[in-house]
Design a protein around this motif. Structure first.
Motif, PDB file in Angstrom:
ATOM      1  N   MET A   1       0.852  -1.180   0.000  1.00 40.04           N
ATOM      2  CA  MET A   1       0.000   0.000   0.000  1.00 40.04           C
ATOM      3  C   MET A   1       0.897   1.242   0.000  1.00 40.04           C
ATOM      4  O   MET A   1       1.979   1.237   0.568  1.00 40.04           O
ATOM      5  N   ILE A   2       0.447   2.284  -0.608  1.00 43.51           N
ATOM      6  CA  ILE A   2       1.221   3.515  -0.685  1.00 43.51           C
ATOM      7  C   ILE A   2       1.282   4.157   0.704  1.00 43.51           C
ATOM      8  O   ILE A   2       0.274   4.255   1.403  1.00 43.51           O
ATOM      9  N   ASN A   3       2.476   4.588   1.087  1.00 40.98           N
ATOM     10  CA  ASN A   3       2.688   5.183   2.413  1.00 40.98           C
ATOM     11  C   ASN A   3       1.744   6.357   2.677  1.00 40.98           C
ATOM     12  O   ASN A   3       1.256   6.535   3.788  1.00 40.98           O
ATOM     13  N   ASN A   4       1.484   7.159   1.650  1.00 43.14           N
ATOM     14  CA  ASN A   4       0.583   8.301   1.800  1.00 43.14           C
ATOM     15  C   ASN A   4      -0.818   7.835   2.215  1.00 43.14           C
ATOM     16  O   ASN A   4      -1.464   8.472   3.042  1.00 43.14           O
ATOM     17  N   ASP A   5      -1.277   6.729   1.624  1.00 45.83           N
ATOM     18  CA  ASP A   5      -2.607   6.204   1.957  1.00 45.83           C
ATOM     19  C   ASP A   5      -2.660   5.728   3.411  1.00 45.83           C
ATOM     20  O   ASP A   5      -3.664   5.927   4.098  1.00 45.83           O
ATOM     21  N   VAL A   6      -1.582   5.094   3.866  1.00 45.91           N
ATOM     22  CA  VAL A   6      -1.524   4.629   5.259  1.00 45.91           C
ATOM     23  C   VAL A   6      -1.574   5.831   6.192  1.00 45.91           C
ATOM     24  O   VAL A   6      -2.365   5.857   7.149  1.00 45.91           O
ATOM     25  N   LEU A   7      -0.760   6.841   5.922  1.00 49.34           N
ATOM     26  CA  LEU A   7      -0.732   8.047   6.752  1.00 49.34           C
ATOM     27  C   LEU A   7      -2.095   8.735   6.757  1.00 49.34           C
ATOM     28  O   LEU A   7      -2.603   9.136   7.806  1.00 49.34           O
ATOM     29  N   ARG A   8      -2.702   8.833   5.588  1.00 48.03           N
ATOM     30  CA  ARG A   8      -4.028   9.456   5.454  1.00 48.03           C
ATOM     31  C   ARG A   8      -5.070   8.705   6.285  1.00 48.03           C
ATOM     32  O   ARG A   8      -5.875   9.317   6.991  1.00 48.03           O
ATOM     33  N   SER A   9      -5.030   7.368   6.224  1.00 46.42           N
ATOM     34  CA  SER A   9      -6.000   6.549   6.962  1.00 46.42           C
ATOM     35  C   SER A   9      -5.840   6.706   8.471  1.00 46.42           C
ATOM     36  O   SER A   9      -6.829   6.847   9.193  1.00 46.42           O
ATOM     37  N   ILE A  10      -4.604   6.668   8.939  1.00 48.17           N
ATOM     38  CA  ILE A  10      -4.363   6.783  10.386  1.00 48.17           C
ATOM     39  C   ILE A  10      -4.734   8.180  10.873  1.00 48.17           C
ATOM     40  O   ILE A  10      -5.308   8.342  11.950  1.00 48.17           O
ATOM     41  N   ARG A  11      -4.416   9.179  10.079  1.00 47.05           N
ATOM     42  CA  ARG A  11      -4.750  10.556  10.451  1.00 47.05           C
ATOM     43  C   ARG A  11      -6.259  10.715  10.591  1.00 47.05           C
ATOM     44  O   ARG A  11      -6.748  11.321  11.540  1.00 47.05           O
ATOM     45  N   TYR A  12      -7.012  10.154   9.651  1.00 43.50           N
ATOM     46  CA  TYR A  12      -8.474  10.217   9.726  1.00 43.50           C
ATOM     47  C   TYR A  12      -8.984   9.421  10.929  1.00 43.50           C
ATOM     48  O   TYR A  12      -9.841   9.892  11.679  1.00 43.50           O
ATOM     49  N   MET A  13      -8.433   8.213  11.109  1.00 43.48           N
ATOM     50  CA  MET A  13      -8.868   7.329  12.188  1.00 43.48           C
ATOM     51  C   MET A  13      -8.770   8.016  13.546  1.00 43.48           C
ATOM     52  O   MET A  13      -9.675   7.917  14.372  1.00 43.48           O
ATOM     53  N   LEU A  14      -7.663   8.711  13.778  1.00 37.38           N
ATOM     54  CA  LEU A  14      -7.415   9.334  15.076  1.00 37.38           C
ATOM     55  C   LEU A  14      -7.791  10.815  15.110  1.00 37.38           C
ATOM     56  O   LEU A  14      -7.604  11.469  16.135  1.00 37.38           O
ATOM     57  N   ASP A  15      -8.305  11.330  13.993  1.00 36.83           N
ATOM     58  CA  ASP A  15      -8.720  12.723  13.886  1.00 36.83           C
ATOM     59  C   ASP A  15      -7.572  13.657  14.277  1.00 36.83           C
ATOM     60  O   ASP A  15      -7.712  14.516  15.148  1.00 36.83           O
ATOM     61  N   LEU A  16      -6.421  13.463  13.628  1.00 33.23           N
ATOM     62  CA  LEU A  16      -5.218  14.228  13.932  1.00 33.23           C
ATOM     63  C   LEU A  16      -5.062  15.409  12.984  1.00 33.23           C
ATOM     64  O   LEU A  16      -5.269  15.269  11.784  1.00 33.23           O
ATOM     65  N   GLY A  17      -4.639  16.537  13.524  1.00 33.53           N
ATOM     66  CA  GLY A  17      -4.294  17.693  12.699  1.00 33.53           C
ATOM     67  C   GLY A  17      -2.863  17.551  12.195  1.00 33.53           C
ATOM     68  O   GLY A  17      -2.099  16.699  12.665  1.00 33.53           O
ATOM     69  N   ASP A  18      -2.487  18.403  11.259  1.00 35.42           N
ATOM     70  CA  ASP A  18      -1.139  18.354  10.685  1.00 35.42           C
ATOM     71  C   ASP A  18      -0.069  18.511  11.757  1.00 35.42           C
ATOM     72  O   ASP A  18       0.942  17.812  11.750  1.00 35.42           O
ATOM     73  N   HIS A  19      -0.278  19.446  12.673  1.00 35.41           N
ATOM     74  CA  HIS A  19       0.703  19.697  13.729  1.00 35.41           C
ATOM     75  C   HIS A  19       0.876  18.464  14.620  1.00 35.41           C
ATOM     76  O   HIS A  19       1.996  18.127  15.019  1.00 35.41           O
TER      77      HIS A  19
END
Length: 161
Positions: A1-19
């Motif tokens: 899987m593309i690393n960007n997709d993994v990062l995007r999924s985890i960010r959404y899952m945990l509701d994380l901001g960029d910072h």
């Protein structure tokens, strides 16, 4: 899987901001440099202007930082070196550690995503690559795991933890 997709999924899952993504990545190694602008570029789609491919190093630091963020740092143990190459199996292992998932939990996560996995299949994913029963984790398997984990973390209502 593309690393960007993994990062995007985890960010959404945990509701994380960029910072927060930057903070978590630095938990693995305070000297590691990733900026908010980089994170924004990682989250863009491939065909959007400004897109930046997320390297294995960035994803490895983020996943190691996620373990520290969710579980705390064990000062008794020396810091583990960050992986140079990230595979789907490594992502699966690190998420399992970060969310403190047992085999039963892992099976439930896959079942919640509508993708049940047998016990031998699951154990094969966590074997060392040279082991005769090792099985590489495919993109579909990781995608379904991330989907099931998102349902578990965010809940059916879609609220953040």
């Amino acid at each position: 899987m593309i690393n960007n997709d993994v990062l995007r999924s985890i960010r959404y899952m945990l509701d994380l901001g960029d910072h927060k993504v930057v903070e978590i990545a630095r938990l693995a190694d305070p000297a590691f440099a990733v900026e908010k602008d980089d994170v924004r570029a990682f989250l863009l789609k491939e065909d959007e202007p400004g897109y930046l491919a997320c390297s294995d190093g960035v994803l490895a630091h983020f996943l190691d930082g996620l373990i520290v963020h969710r579980r705390g740092r064990d000062e008794r143990l020396p810091s583990r070196p960050v992986e140079k190459r990230i595979s789907n199996n490594v992502v699966l292992k690190k998420l399992r550690v970060a969310f403190e998932l047992k085999d039963v939990d892992m099976h439930q996560v896959f079942a919640d995503a509508g993708f049940p996995v047998s016990k031998p299949e699951l154990s094969a994913l966590f074997r060392q690559p040279g082991h005769k029963n090792f099985r590489p984790c495919g993109d579909q398997l990781l995608r379904n795991f991330l989907k099931g984990l998102t349902l578990r973390v965010r809940g059916a209502s879609g609220s953040a933890e």
